[in-house]
Design a protein around this motif. Structure first.
Motif, PDB file in Angstrom:
ATOM      1  N   ILE A 155      -3.450 -10.220   5.448  1.00 38.01           N
ATOM      2  CA  ILE A 155      -4.437 -10.480   6.489  1.00 38.01           C
ATOM      3  C   ILE A 155      -5.782 -10.702   5.835  1.00 38.01           C
ATOM      4  O   ILE A 155      -6.020 -10.289   4.705  1.00 38.01           O
ATOM      5  N   CYS A 156      -6.668 -11.387   6.552  1.00 39.84           N
ATOM      6  CA  CYS A 156      -8.012 -11.621   6.020  1.00 39.84           C
ATOM      7  C   CYS A 156      -9.021 -11.404   7.126  1.00 39.84           C
ATOM      8  O   CYS A 156      -9.068 -12.178   8.052  1.00 39.84           O
ATOM      9  N   VAL A 157      -9.756 -10.330   7.084  1.00 39.49           N
ATOM     10  CA  VAL A 157     -10.851 -10.078   8.013  1.00 39.49           C
ATOM     11  C   VAL A 157     -12.060  -9.717   7.176  1.00 39.49           C
ATOM     12  O   VAL A 157     -12.035  -8.731   6.438  1.00 39.49           O
ATOM     13  N   CYS A 158     -13.110 -10.500   7.270  1.00 44.31           N
ATOM     14  CA  CYS A 158     -14.322 -10.259   6.475  1.00 44.31           C
ATOM     15  C   CYS A 158     -13.986 -10.169   4.981  1.00 44.31           C
ATOM     16  O   CYS A 158     -14.294  -9.176   4.323  1.00 44.31           O
ATOM     17  N   ARG A 159     -13.305 -11.206   4.490  1.00 45.25           N
ATOM     18  CA  ARG A 159     -12.942 -11.279   3.078  1.00 45.25           C
ATOM     19  C   ARG A 159     -12.131 -10.064   2.617  1.00 45.25           C
ATOM     20  O   ARG A 159     -12.320  -9.548   1.528  1.00 45.25           O
ATOM     21  N   LEU A 160     -11.232  -9.602   3.498  1.00 42.79           N
ATOM     22  CA  LEU A 160     -10.397  -8.440   3.182  1.00 42.79           C
ATOM     23  C   LEU A 160      -8.958  -8.892   3.012  1.00 42.79           C
ATOM     24  O   LEU A 160      -8.432  -9.621   3.848  1.00 42.79           O
ATOM     25  N   ASN A 161      -8.316  -8.503   1.935  1.00 40.74           N
ATOM     26  CA  ASN A 161      -6.900  -8.796   1.726  1.00 40.74           C
ATOM     27  C   ASN A 161      -6.132  -7.483   1.610  1.00 40.74           C
ATOM     28  O   ASN A 161      -6.473  -6.632   0.796  1.00 40.74           O
ATOM     29  N   VAL A 162      -5.123  -7.359   2.432  1.00 44.48           N
ATOM     30  CA  VAL A 162      -4.313  -6.145   2.419  1.00 44.48           C
ATOM     31  C   VAL A 162      -2.854  -6.543   2.344  1.00 44.48           C
ATOM     32  O   VAL A 162      -2.409  -7.412   3.103  1.00 44.48           O
ATOM     33  N   CYS A 163      -2.107  -5.956   1.468  1.00 49.37           N
ATOM     34  CA  CYS A 163      -0.668  -6.195   1.378  1.00 49.37           C
ATOM     35  C   CYS A 163       0.054  -4.987   1.970  1.00 49.37           C
ATOM     36  O   CYS A 163      -0.085  -3.871   1.462  1.00 49.37           O
ATOM     37  N   ILE A 164       0.770  -5.218   3.031  1.00 52.46           N
ATOM     38  CA  ILE A 164       1.462  -4.124   3.721  1.00 52.46           C
ATOM     39  C   ILE A 164       2.958  -4.307   3.530  1.00 52.46           C
ATOM     40  O   ILE A 164       3.524  -5.303   3.975  1.00 52.46           O
ATOM     41  N   PRO A 165       3.622  -3.381   2.896  1.00 57.59           N
ATOM     42  CA  PRO A 165       5.080  -3.515   2.722  1.00 57.59           C
ATOM     43  C   PRO A 165       5.785  -3.537   4.071  1.00 57.59           C
ATOM     44  O   PRO A 165       5.363  -2.866   5.013  1.00 57.59           O
ATOM     45  N   GLU A 166       6.846  -4.318   4.124  1.00 59.45           N
ATOM     46  CA  GLU A 166       7.604  -4.414   5.382  1.00 59.45           C
ATOM     47  C   GLU A 166       8.196  -3.044   5.717  1.00 59.45           C
ATOM     48  O   GLU A 166       8.687  -2.320   4.855  1.00 59.45           O
ATOM     49  N   GLY A 167       8.150  -2.714   6.991  1.00 58.33           N
ATOM     50  CA  GLY A 167       8.729  -1.470   7.449  1.00 58.33           C
ATOM     51  C   GLY A 167       7.785  -0.300   7.376  1.00 58.33           C
ATOM     52  O   GLY A 167       8.176   0.831   7.662  1.00 58.33           O
ATOM     53  N   SER A 168       6.527  -0.531   7.010  1.00 59.33           N
ATOM     54  CA  SER A 168       5.593   0.583   6.889  1.00 59.33           C
ATOM     55  C   SER A 168       4.780   0.735   8.175  1.00 59.33           C
ATOM     56  O   SER A 168       4.624  -0.200   8.953  1.00 59.33           O
ATOM     57  N   LEU A 169       4.258   1.922   8.372  1.00 57.42           N
ATOM     58  CA  LEU A 169       3.416   2.248   9.521  1.00 57.42           C
ATOM     59  C   LEU A 169       1.967   2.319   9.041  1.00 57.42           C
ATOM     60  O   LEU A 169       1.629   3.113   8.171  1.00 57.42           O
ATOM     61  N   VAL A 170       1.147   1.443   9.602  1.00 58.20           N
ATOM     62  CA  VAL A 170      -0.251   1.353   9.208  1.00 58.20           C
ATOM     63  C   VAL A 170      -1.107   1.844  10.360  1.00 58.20           C
ATOM     64  O   VAL A 170      -0.977   1.357  11.486  1.00 58.20           O
ATOM     65  N   ALA A 171      -1.957   2.781  10.118  1.00 60.15           N
ATOM     66  CA  ALA A 171      -2.887   3.281  11.123  1.00 60.15           C
ATOM     67  C   ALA A 171      -4.261   2.691  10.857  1.00 60.15           C
ATOM     68  O   ALA A 171      -4.715   2.637   9.718  1.00 60.15           O
TER      69      ALA A 171
END
Length: 1517
Positions: free
Chosen positions: A656-672
């Motif tokens: 994802i990219c919000v305000c020049r932010l890159n986050v890699c989220i592994p599939e199946g994970s719970l992100v709060a």
């Protein structure tokens, strides 16, 4: 050359037409050569000219293949027999030429040969039609009819010759001709029949196909095919099941894509022509009336500069008009052909009138001339009628398709419009695009051809007038030229008024839509009168514009009516005054008068059409602006399977990219995702959904979305969950169980088949949220975006859902879950936590990692996650309990410094509550045990009651109605008198080549015309003003009735229906009904006057008029019965279009997230098609009526002419001319009278629908006179409830019962209970939203049942869970009655911590809030609700978990303000979570509608009863 001519004349001695034999004789006949050439060649030429065009048409319109049937075999056989007979004649001619003694003319070889080839062509066409699926052919029927008519002349001539000259008869030719004639008759009969349906035809699959497709040609041109439906409608009220399916060419799936495609091509053209515009987004920003807010920084300025560049280039806008022309032009051009033919036939009547007057004056003329003219008049008028109705049919069908396309295009655009552009178009404005603007196009397209037809008619009329009166007609032309600037000024002013009226109407509908959506808040705050006045103010400005338009309309009507008369007066005056020998005889006067009457229509219609075009141009611009708005980026989100990385050892992930932010989220994970209000949590989800403009980066994976405010469709609960997916019963049951919906299904009357009301009004907030979650789970997507779905449910339910659905062991354990949450208890189980601050991630990592880093998150967690400790602290300190609550608070603060404030913030921030759920299970059942309330859907009465007309006349005023009627009578008496005076003038004797009294005659004629004009102006003005008065009265009455309705009414009635009443029905009362009544009265007086004149001239017509009158009356009643029902069905089916559209607008983000756009587009198209299913038979029924009524009128014209011919010896030319000129008008007047009577009856339904709400159930009076309240009540805030019982309907059990308790002054009482316990029901009873069925509630000793509702509600205050704002200024939202000074308002803002924010706004208190307060954050809205409460400062305050929707800091501000400002007030708090009320004075525990416990919290915990169990379930003990 001379020899050839002599030879031909010898062979065919009657080649040159002998008029003495044909015309100047008592026994007319054509020459033999004429019969053998023209009468044979004419049908042949018709078919050979039509055949190439017809073949091309058949080639491009293939309807399937028809198997060989008996009818087709018969047609083919007869065609071949005719071909054989023709060739037999050819061979006989060769034989006769070889062996005969006489010289044979070449025509005897040429004509049969030509006829033979034509018959072969006709036979081949019959077979080609069969292969192309043509069931009935108009081309072939016209050919056989033309051939038979031509042969009939020859047939009569041959019989006459055989009787007069038997020796000249050729047996062979006579035999073949009679056989040929008989076969022609058989062919004509066969062509009137319809063949079977083509193979694989849509009609075969359709259960109720439209019979038009299979109707024969005669049935189609006379609209006979709809008769069966009319009979059904006459016998009983029509129902939806009686309506036919829509023709394929008229359906949305066919029409809408064509327009959308053409529009997209236009947009692409402009993009290609003007490449300077970087993207369509910036170009479309031109139409956004709002500037970019200053907070946008560099990006906002960049967009602005790009816009300025585009403006500098003056880029041409994409042309919506051209797109419409390309889409609907080819079919609409057919109407132009019909119109040309009709315009030409229109001038046949005056010419035949001229011939009839000449015939009466010429006593030596043969009698058959008169009968011939009469027959010719009848035939021409009938053909003109059929052509005119086909013209109107094409126009109305084009208009219907245009409306379908516009609605479809607007709906499709609304699904892809960007958020920024969406804010520039309110719901009311977009609904107006779909209703009012689309309707304007429909109205215009019916008469748009008058733009070129009117000048053509004027030119033709002037040509014939010149032939009749010579140069004198130039005086009439001068008058018409002088009228042009007047009409131009009127048209320009009309445009100005139109724009102003539409602006006011948009504002009114927008405000009404907001009021209906926030009606509960209006009632709780007793603000109905303030908003009623606000609507009335907008309405008054709208009526002022209408009044100006009425004055303008009176002048316009005066010019329209007087223009033809002034033209006639000036022409006659110049004619008789320039030369005394110019005699105005009957032929000149009444032929001219007939032409002037023809001239009246284009002169009247042209300004109306110009006005309609002006209105349509405004609508066109509005549509173009909306369709040009910026759209969401199609490449913003890649909705495909989750991305696989190149290296197999790495997990699958999405970025994802919000305000020049890159986050890699592994599939199946719970992100709060956590953060304060405005930190960017919603922006993050919007970016993931593709709702925001993507600057860089990408998102991949199929998405499911659960919004914070659950979006529920007006459908069954099962349909809401399945959301268009295929049925999987086992998975469905697992989802229902996991989402804790099984107990709800058991209490709903029809289980999961229970229909849920609009916006889910019949579900509690928690139930709506669980249904929303179940929808997402059922759809099984890769990525789940969950916007705090657990906040609206009770603690134990939230725990169950987290464990069963969201958590590590839930149904979604293998899915990627992004959970925006305000609850801290779920964070330890999250795989990744994102802490957002101002759109950027301040911290990121696992719970353990973030706690170990000792950052802001760790401090935040340690500070606010103390709720359990505080609850335990309450239990310890409860042993030291003292009576004063605030002493306990001080002790608590001493034991745990600085923790009281933070714990309170944590408790309220832990979740977001549902809407008031005293509207619990019992209520859900009772509401859905009764049908949704919509008066329009109830079975309509057989006809409109006279009381409805009475209501309208009463709204106008009796005096004004009588004045209007007298003016109408005066105008028509003046018209009759002037024309009768003209007939006497034409009969004046001629003395020495002149008429002695011509000046006196001219003066009286002019005076009568002037009197007529003044009367016209009078009735037009009085009628329009009366209509405005009625409109004002009816609107105010409906507005008052709706606002007086109880909440149950709004929960049962879809808001789309109410908006439709205030939009469409009021527009009908504003604009249509006054003009229709005026036209009805005018038509009625025209018909009566015409009949009187005809009866005076030819009394013999009295024999036939009663019979035709009965036929006319029967046709009219027969038509009105069905027309009224079709109008009702169309009106009823119109509301669901807008209701569904409103629903779609509220859920666009959900629809787009699930990728269900196509399904919702199909649903919208189906609703539009269902509406058009009722509209189409209505327009065909109009044509059916017109054909039959015009036939009756044509009969009257013909009988008037016939009896004038019979009595020509005793009839003066002047009276005959007057009679027939009036008869020629009678056809149009009769048709117009029936149509207007039907229009009055069908449109007066708008008055009926508006008045329906006066009969619905109403709340108690707002104020009691005289007031029973002591000054300053309530002074203490003591609440005494005695034996309270409440039910939602008289036939249902009590929802709450036997509630008896006393709440003392200044007590803080929490109201708790499980779902369905009756918590909110008690509050509703306190505000009398629902009246108590038994028992009483006393406040400071006053029984609230004896008070007016406003007296009660204005003296107690509620801070609702959902902060509702209305469009308008901040001050209006705080103080709609202007009861408080600016100082008091600013003081309230200061105490609610909004002073700095409002002070920083450019307009301060005058700052405009957008619709729903969307330009303010949720926290700011909630603080404004607090400011409202501070302004009112009543002794009783009710909190409906009002602080749970805001961040902890805002929560603390609200709590501290309530504690300090309402210290001496009685506070009641509905608590869905117990930790918010653990420090209250007392707790009221409700169970199944009864009071289970009522005591201090520590006592209830010590008793280990119901409250203890709830506390234990919530993990507090």
């Amino acid at each position: 050359m001379t020899c050839d001519i002599m030879y031909v004349r010898a062979c065919c001695p009657f080649l040159s037409q002998d008029w003495n034999r044909t015309w100047y004789t008592t026994k007319p006949d054509f020459t033999q050569c004429f019969q053998n050439t023209v009468l044979v060649w004419l049908p042949c030429l018709y078919l050979w000219i039509c055949a190439p065009l017809y073949l091309l048409y058949l080639r491009s319109h293939d309807h399937g293949y028809i198997r060989m049937s008996h009818i087709n075999r018969a047609k083919t056989a007869v065609g071949l027999l005719l071909w054989i007979i023709c060739w037999a004649d050819v061979f006989f001619s060769f034989w006769e030429r070889s062996y005969g003694s006489n010289v044979l003319a070449p025509v005897h070889l040429i004509s049969p040969t030509m006829l033979g080839f034509t018959m072969l062509l006709a036979t081949l066409l019959i077979q080609y039609e069969r292969m192309k699926g043509v069931q009935s052919s108009g081309v072939m029927l016209l050919y056989w009819l033309l051939a038979l008519l031509c042969a009939t002349v020859t047939f009569g001539s041959k019989i006459s010759r055989a009787l007069d000259q038997p020796l000249t008869v050729s047996v062979w030719r006579y035999t073949t001709f009679y056989t040929y004639y008989a076969l022609l008759l058989v062919s004509l009969c066969l062509s009137c029949l319809t063949d079977q349906l083509p193979l694989f035809s849509e009609a075969v699959k359709d259960s109720n196909p439209c019979p038009e497709r299979g109707a024969n040609f005669l049935s189609r041109i006379t609209f006979w095919w709809i008769t069966r439906l009319m009979v059904t409608g006459y016998r009983r009220p029509l129902e939806e099941k009686d309506l036919w399916s829509l023709n394929s060419a008229d359906r949305s799936h066919k029409v809408v894509p064509e327009l959308v495609g053409r529009w997209n091509v236009e947009c692409q053209k402009q993009s290609a022509i003007y490449p300077i515009c970087p993207s369509r987004t910036e170009q479309r920003t031109l139409y956004s009336p709002r500037e970019a807010p200053p907070s946008e920084g560099k990006e906002g300025r960049a967009v602005e500069s790009e816009v300025l560049i585009v403006k500098a280039q003056k880029a041409k806008e994409p042309s919506l008009f051209w797109a419409l022309c390309l889409t609907f032009g080819p079919y609409f051009l057919i109407s132009c052909l019909y119109k040309i033919i009709q315009d030409i036939l229109m001038f046949v009547g005056p010419e035949i009138l001229r011939l009839l007057i000449r015939f009466v004056n010429n006593s030596s003329a043969p009698s058959w001339h008169g009968y011939f003219y009469t027959a010719l008049l009848f035939i021409c008028t009938c053909v003109q009628s059929l052509i005119l109705q086909k013209y109107f049919h094409v126009c109305f069908v084009s208009g219907m398709r245009l409306r379908t396309a516009i609605i479809g295009a607007v709906y499709r655009k609304a699904l892809v419009i960007s958020s920024e552009a969406r804010r520039t178009s309110t719901v009311g404005e977009i609904v107006n695009l779909m209703s009012v603007d689309a309707q304007r196009f429909m109205d215009l397209i019916t008469y748009i051809n008058m733009i070129w037809s009117a000048p053509l008619q004027v030119v033709l009329a002037l040509y014939f007038l010149w032939q009749n009166l010579g140069p004198s007609v130039l005086a009439g032309v001068a008058v018409m030229v002088l009228m042009v600037p007047i009409n131009a000024v009127i048209a320009m002013k009309t445009k100005t008024y139109q724009v102003a009226q539409m602006k006011s109407k948009d504002s009114r509908i927008k405000l009404m839509n907001e009021m209906l959506n926030g009606i509960k808040v209006l009632k709780l705050y007793a603000w109905e009168l303030a908003f009623k006045d606000k609507v009335s103010k907008i309405r008054e400005s709208e009526l002022q514009v209408l009044k100006k338009a009425a004055y303008l309309g009176a002048v316009s009507t005066f010019t329209w009516i007087c223009a033809p008369f002034l033209v006639a007066l000036s022409t006659f005056a110049v004619y008789v005054l320039i030369d005394e020998h110019n005699v105005l005889d009957a032929q000149k006067a009444f032929v001219s008068l007939a032409l002037f009457n023809i001239l009246r229509f284009p002169l009247n219609m042209l300004p109306m059409v110009i006005s309609s075009m002006v209105q349509a141009s405004v609508s066109l611009k509005r549509l173009r602006v909306f369709l040009s708005h910026a759209e969401l980026q199609e490449d913003g989100v890649d909705h495909k399977a989750a991305i696989l990385s190149v290296n197999g050892s790495e997990p699958r992930c999405f970025s994802i990219c919000v305000c020049r932010l890159n986050v890699c989220i592994p599939e199946g994970s719970l992100v709060a995702v956590v953060g304060h209000v405005g930190s960017g949590k919603s922006s993050l989800l919007s970016a993931l959904l593709g709702e925001m403009d993507k600057l860089e980066g990408s998102v991949a994976g199929s998405v499911a979305y659960v919004p914070q405010q659950a979006w529920i469709q007006n459908a069954t609960l099962r349909e809401n969950i399945m959301f268009g997916q295929e049925s999987r019963e086992a998975w469905y049951q697992r989802v229902v169980e996991a989402c804790a919906l099984q107990p709800d299904l058991e209490i709903l009357p029809a289980g999961d088949e229970t229909e849920i009301g609009e916006k889910g009004v019949n579900l509690s907030g928690g139930q709506k949220q669980r249904v929303s979650l179940a929808r997402a789970v059922y759809c099984e997507r890769d990525v789940y975006l969950l916007d705090d779905p657990l906040s609206a449910v009770d603690a134990h339910v939230g725990k169950h859902i987290f464990e069963q659905v969201v958590g590590p062991q839930g149904l979604l354990k293998d899915k990627t879950r992004v959970l925006v949450t305000h609850g801290l208890s779920y964070l330890p189980q999250a795989d990744l936590i994102l802490v957002l601050v101002e759109g950027e991630v301040s911290e990121m990592g696992s719970y353990q990692h973030l706690m170990a880093t000792e950052g802001a998150f760790a401090e935040f967690q340690r500070t606010y996650a103390a709720v359990e400790h505080n609850c335990i602290l309450i239990l310890i300190v409860s042993k030291l309990w003292v009576n004063d609550l605030f002493q306990f608070k001080n002790l608590r603060s001493a034991v745990c410094p600085n923790r009281d404030r933070r714990a309170r913030r944590t408790r309220c921030r832990a979740r977001k509550p549902s809407r008031p759920r005293g509207v619990e299970a019992t209520e859900h059942v009772c509401r859905w045990s009764q049908p949704p309330h919509d008066p329009s859907r109830s079975a309509p009465p057989p006809q409109v009651k006279l009381s409805v007309f009475g209501s309208y006349l009463k709204a106008i005023g009796v005096l004004l109605s009588c004045v209007s009627l007298l003016m109408f009578l005066a105008q028509h008496l003046g018209s009759l008198s002037s024309n009768y005076w003209l007939s006497l003038w034409t009969d004046d004797p001629v003395v020495n080549g002149t008429q002695p009294n011509r000046r006196m005659r001219l003066g009286v004629y002019g005076a009568l015309g002037l009197f007529q004009g003044l009367a016209v102006f009078g009735y037009s003005l009085s009628g329009s003003i009366g209509g405005i008065l009625a409109s004002r009265c009816l609107h105010q009455s409906m507005l008052y009735d709706v606002l007086r309705s109880p909440m149950s009414f709004f929960e049962r009635t879809p808001s789309g229906n109410l908006v439709n009443r205030f939009a469409k029905e009021i527009d009908t009362i504003d604009s249509l009904i006054p003009s229709i009544i005026k036209m009805f009265m005018g038509s009625m007086f025209n018909v009566v006057g015409s009949c009187i004149i005809i009866l005076i001239a030819t009394p013999l017509v009295a024999i036939i008029i009663p019979f035709l009158g009965v036929l006319y009356f029967f046709v009219q009643r027969f038509y009105v019965a069905s027309s009224r029902q079709l109008k009702r069905l169309e009106s009823v089916s119109r509301s669901p279009i807008y209701t569904h559209f409103n629903e779609t607008l509220l859920g666009t983000s959900v629809i787009r997230a699930f990728g269900e756009q196509e399904r919702f587009i199909c649903e919208s198209d189906q609703r539009v098609d269902l509406n058009q299913k009722a509209y189409y038979p209505g327009i065909v029924a109009n044509r059916w009526l017109a054909v039959r009524l015009e036939f009756v009128g044509n009969c009257i014209v013909s009988f008037a002419a016939l009896f004038a011919v019979v009595a020509r010896e005793s009839l003066s030319p002047g009276i005959m001319g007057l009679s027939i000129s009036y008869a020629l008008q009678l056809t149009a007047s009769l048709t117009w009278l029936v149509r207007m009577s039907s229009e009055v009856e069908t449109n007066i339904v708008a008055v009926e629908r508006v008045k329906e709400y006066s009969d619905t159930e109403k709340e108690a009076e707002w104020k009691q006179e005289p007031s029973r309240l002591p000054p300053g009540w309530p002074t203490d805030g003591c609440i005494d409830i005695r034996g309270l019982g409440l039910r939602y309907r008289p036939d249902l059990d009590l929802a709450i019962r036997n509630i008896t308790l006393v709440i003392n002054r200044g007590e803080k009482v929490g109201i708790v209970g499980r779902t369905g316990a009756g918590k909110s029901s008690l509050t509703l009873a306190l505000f009398r939203i629902i009246e108590a069925s038994e028992g009483h509630i006393f406040i400071d000793g006053v029984d609230i049942a004896l008070l007016g509702l406003h007296e009660l509600r204005s003296r107690i205050t509620i801070i609702p869970q959902d902060p509702v704002l209305f469009s308008g200024s901040l001050r209006m939202n705080l103080d709609p009655f202007d009861c408080y000074s600016d100082e008091e308002v600013w003081r309230a803002l200061e105490l609610s911590h909004l002073q700095s924010f409002v002070s920083g706004l450019p307009n301060k208190l005058s700052h405009e809030c957008s619709e729903g307060g969307e330009n303010l954050s949720v926290g700011q809205r909630q603080l404004l609700c607090l400011a409202r409460a501070l302004l009112r400062k009543t002794k009783i305050l009710v909190l409906d978990e009002a602080t749970a929707a805001v961040d902890m800091e805002t929560d603390n501000l609200i709590q501290s303000t309530i504690r300090s400002q309402f210290e001496d007030c009685t506070v009641l708090t509905i608590a869905h979570r117990l930790n918010t009320v653990m420090d209250y004075t007392r707790i009221l525990v409700l169970d199944k509608g009864e009071m289970a416990e009522f005591d201090a919290p520590h006592n209830l915990l010590a008793q280990r009863g119901a409250f203890y169990k709830m506390a234990k379930d919530a993990g507090l003990v």
